[in-house]
Design a protein around this motif. Structure first.
Motif, mmCIF file in Angstrom:
data_model
loop_
_atom_site.group_PDB
_atom_site.id
_atom_site.type_symbol
_atom_site.label_atom_id
_atom_site.label_comp_id
_atom_site.label_asym_id
_atom_site.label_seq_id
_atom_site.Cartn_x
_atom_site.Cartn_y
_atom_site.Cartn_z
ATOM 1 N N UNK A 292 -9.203 -50.861 -42.914
ATOM 2 C CA UNK A 292 -8.440 -50.079 -43.892
ATOM 3 C C UNK A 292 -9.194 -48.796 -44.167
ATOM 4 N N UNK A 293 -8.475 -47.677 -44.016
ATOM 5 C CA UNK A 293 -9.041 -46.369 -44.323
ATOM 6 C C UNK A 293 -8.448 -45.929 -45.658
ATOM 7 N N UNK A 294 -9.266 -45.850 -46.709
ATOM 8 C CA UNK A 294 -8.747 -45.531 -48.047
ATOM 9 C C UNK A 294 -8.083 -44.158 -48.091
ATOM 10 N N UNK A 295 -7.072 -44.039 -48.955
ATOM 11 C CA UNK A 295 -6.374 -42.772 -49.120
ATOM 12 C C UNK A 295 -7.324 -41.701 -49.625
ATOM 13 N N UNK A 296 -7.253 -40.530 -49.018
ATOM 14 C CA UNK A 296 -8.027 -39.394 -49.469
ATOM 15 C C UNK A 296 -9.490 -39.418 -49.082
ATOM 16 N N UNK A 297 -9.909 -40.395 -48.280
ATOM 17 C CA UNK A 297 -11.316 -40.490 -47.878
ATOM 18 C C UNK A 297 -11.508 -39.965 -46.461
ATOM 19 N N UNK A 298 -12.742 -39.554 -46.162
ATOM 20 C CA UNK A 298 -13.106 -39.147 -44.810
ATOM 21 C C UNK A 298 -14.026 -40.208 -44.206
ATOM 22 N N UNK A 299 -13.708 -40.640 -42.997
ATOM 23 C CA UNK A 299 -14.489 -41.679 -42.320
ATOM 24 C C UNK A 299 -14.795 -41.215 -40.908
ATOM 25 N N UNK A 300 -16.022 -41.424 -40.468
ATOM 26 C CA UNK A 300 -16.410 -41.136 -39.081
ATOM 27 C C UNK A 300 -16.426 -42.440 -38.290
ATOM 28 N N UNK A 426 -18.347 -27.529 -42.024
ATOM 29 C CA UNK A 426 -18.136 -26.997 -43.368
ATOM 30 C C UNK A 426 -16.649 -26.667 -43.583
ATOM 31 N N UNK A 427 -16.016 -26.126 -42.542
ATOM 32 C CA UNK A 427 -14.588 -25.793 -42.615
ATOM 33 C C UNK A 427 -13.752 -27.040 -42.885
ATOM 34 N N UNK A 428 -14.067 -28.137 -42.186
ATOM 35 C CA UNK A 428 -13.325 -29.394 -42.372
ATOM 36 C C UNK A 428 -13.490 -29.886 -43.804
ATOM 37 N N UNK A 429 -14.693 -29.839 -44.326
ATOM 38 C CA UNK A 429 -14.935 -30.289 -45.695
ATOM 39 C C UNK A 429 -14.159 -29.439 -46.703
ATOM 40 N N UNK A 439 -12.419 -39.136 -38.307
ATOM 41 C CA UNK A 439 -13.130 -38.344 -37.308
ATOM 42 C C UNK A 439 -13.736 -39.275 -36.270
ATOM 43 N N UNK A 440 -13.363 -39.107 -35.038
ATOM 44 C CA UNK A 440 -13.945 -39.878 -33.937
ATOM 45 C C UNK A 440 -15.066 -39.059 -33.318
ATOM 46 N N UNK A 441 -16.240 -39.661 -33.168
ATOM 47 C CA UNK A 441 -17.379 -38.945 -32.612
ATOM 48 C C UNK A 441 -18.395 -39.934 -32.053
ATOM 49 N N UNK A 442 -19.260 -39.435 -31.191
ATOM 50 C CA UNK A 442 -20.389 -40.250 -30.733
ATOM 51 C C UNK A 442 -21.708 -39.628 -31.183
ATOM 52 N N UNK A 443 -21.602 -38.553 -32.001
ATOM 53 C CA UNK A 443 -22.777 -37.809 -32.447
ATOM 54 C C UNK A 443 -23.041 -38.125 -33.918
ATOM 55 N N UNK A 444 -24.192 -38.741 -34.207
ATOM 56 C CA UNK A 444 -24.526 -39.096 -35.587
ATOM 57 C C UNK A 444 -24.643 -37.867 -36.474
ATOM 58 N N UNK A 445 -24.934 -36.709 -35.890
ATOM 59 C CA UNK A 445 -25.065 -35.488 -36.683
ATOM 60 C C UNK A 445 -23.741 -35.105 -37.350
ATOM 61 N N UNK A 446 -22.620 -35.458 -36.709
ATOM 62 C CA UNK A 446 -21.324 -35.125 -37.287
ATOM 63 C C UNK A 446 -21.135 -35.804 -38.638
ATOM 64 N N UNK A 447 -21.482 -37.075 -38.715
ATOM 65 C CA UNK A 447 -21.347 -37.810 -39.975
ATOM 66 C C UNK A 447 -22.243 -37.202 -41.050
ATOM 67 N N UNK A 449 -23.294 -33.992 -41.240
ATOM 68 C CA UNK A 449 -22.754 -32.701 -41.649
ATOM 69 C C UNK A 449 -21.504 -32.864 -42.514
ATOM 70 N N UNK A 450 -20.698 -33.873 -42.208
ATOM 71 C CA UNK A 450 -19.469 -34.096 -42.959
ATOM 72 C C UNK A 450 -19.700 -34.934 -44.219
ATOM 73 N N UNK A 451 -20.899 -35.508 -44.335
ATOM 74 C CA UNK A 451 -21.241 -36.370 -45.481
ATOM 75 C C UNK A 451 -20.202 -37.485 -45.624
#
Length: 464
Positions: A292-300, A426-429, A439-447, A449-451
């Protein structure tokens, strides 16, 4: 611009010299043969043509044939396009039309003319019928090819963004159809004059150019025969140039991307997956996945390549149906940045965003500038941009799309250098605005940067 003008002048000069070469060769051959009956000189042909042009009968004859031949062409274009649209949407229609079009293309034009003389009471319409018949298969085949070659990935993007049918036809299907349709018209315009005049000659259609050619043959007037031939060539070339220029102008206007009607901001509902399984060719990719992906949340969503991250996003978006299990997102509308940019190649960066965004142009430009896209890059067709620039355009489109309550980003920072990477995160945030973002990624840095919290996909055992 100066370079293109120079090239155009050079082309005109080269073509002019080529024409002069053949006219001189024609004149030399006429002098050597010494018989106007066998080969009249180009000078005498021009004199004869000048004499014809001054008569009212000449213009009445030209108008008579032009109206009928071009009527056949226009009718063939209209019917060919309609039949191509029907065939593209129905395999039955396509199968029924295939033998008909092959037959029409294969049978000699003379056979059709003779049959038409038996069928038609009024030979005045013979050129209309023959021109129509000769052009129809070309327009139908090329238009159908263009329709079926429309970019499947762009069509999928349009479905996901819920782009209206009219905008999909105009901005995705039309660019695919225009090149083969234009080629069909270029060939068809030449063919309709050849076949139409041939029909007039064989049918001896009163008041037509074909009749004038037939009379010139009977009277052994080679000069008049060639003069009317020159008229046919000039008419064919002039109408081809005029029609194709008009078509190009209309095409450019049609492909100017206008802003869509404003859409109410989408609601960010939760996205739930229950016991979802999905595989390809018997190999499982997702198995009994409940999230479950909560409404209004960002998940990597993280994991090595091949662990089903992209498949997960496509299932959530409704682009893939799970083999079993359920996915629910309510009436949430999605936008997405896919691994492929999926851009309108003929349009610039601003128009690619405007395809799904009703914001004023300056606000779109400001968003692109904030992503690090240079001012000159915003006004160039995206086909001319670098991979990193194209990636930022796709990201801006996903974040600015009208009515999206959830945003799906598949490797959104792929191909960006370190500074551009931070700028894009920063733009996405900043542009998230309370929407659900996966957000699908294999780079831990993305998570970082996106907090955003991280969801790791576990490998699916392939023995199951």
């Amino acid at each position: 611009m100066m370079h293109s003008i120079t090239e155009r002048k050079k082309k005109i000069i080269v073509n002019g010299l080529a024409v002069c070469f053949w006219l001189l060769l024609w004149q030399a051959a006429s002098v050597c043969i010494g018989s106007d009956l066998l080969l009249v000189s180009p000078v005498k042909v021009l004199v004869t043509l000048a004499g014809l042009i001054t008569t009212g009968d000449f213009w009445a004859t030209v108008l008579f044939s032009t109206v009928r031949i071009l009527s056949g062409f226009v009718l063939a274009v209209l019917v060919g396009v309609v039949l191509a649209v029907l065939a593209a949407g129905s395999g039955v229609v396509r199968a029924l039309l295939r033998p008909l079009m092959v037959t029409v293309k294969s049978i000699p034009v003379a056979s059709f003319i003779i049959l038409a003389l038996l069928w038609l009471r009024n030979t005045g319409n013979l050129a209309v019928f023959i021109s129509f018949l000769m052009v129809l298969p070309i327009v139908y085949t090329n238009t159908l090819t263009g329709i079926r070659q429309a970019d499947a990935q762009l069509l999928e993007l349009a479905r996901l963004y819920r782009v209206p049918w009219g905008r999909t036809m105009r901005y995705i299907r039309l660019p695919a159809v225009l090149p083969p349709f234009r080629a069909a018209c270029a060939v068809g315009l030449g063919l309709c004059w050849k076949s139409g005049v041939a029909a007039e000659v064989i049918g001896i259609t009163s008041g037509s150019i074909g009749e004038k050619l037939y009379d010139a043959k009977l009277l052994f007037s080679t000069a008049e025969l060639l003069a009317w031939t020159v008229v046919i060539v000039l008419l064919s070339l002039c109408f081809e140039k005029l029609f194709l220029r008009a078509l190009d102008w209309a095409g450019r206007r049609a492909l100017r991307v206008t802003a869509p009607r404003p859409t109410e901001p989408g609601t960010a509902g939760p996205v739930r997956m229950e016991q979802v399984a999905k595989g390809f060719g018997g190999a499982p990719v997702l198995q009994d996945l409940s999230l479950e992906f909560p409404a209004g949340e960002m998940v990597c969503v993280m994991g090595p390549s091949g662990q089903g991250k992209t498949t997960l996003l496509r299932v959530v978006a409704g682009l893939l149906k799970p083999d079993r299990g359920t996915v629910s997102a309510g009436d949430t509308r999605f936008s997405a940045a896919f691994q492929e940019e999926r851009l309108l190649e003929y349009a610039d960066a601003v128009d690619n965003v405007r395809f799904v965004c009703s914001l004023p142009e300056q606000k779109i430009r400001d968003a692109l500038y904030s992503l690090g896209l240079e001012k000159d890059a915003c006004g160039r067709p995206v086909a001319e941009l670098s991979g990193g620039q194209r990636r930022r355009v796709a990201l801006a489109r996903a974040m600015l799309a009208d009515g999206a309550g959830a945003v799906l980003l598949d490797e959104p920072f792929k191909g960006l250098d370190e500074e551009a990477h931070r700028c894009a995160a920063r733009f996405v945030q900043e542009r998230r605005q309370g929407r659900t973002v996966l957000v699908v990624t294999h780079d831990a840095q993305d998570a970082q940067l996106l907090q955003a919290p991280v969801l790791s996909l576990e490998p699916v055992p392939h023995g199951h």
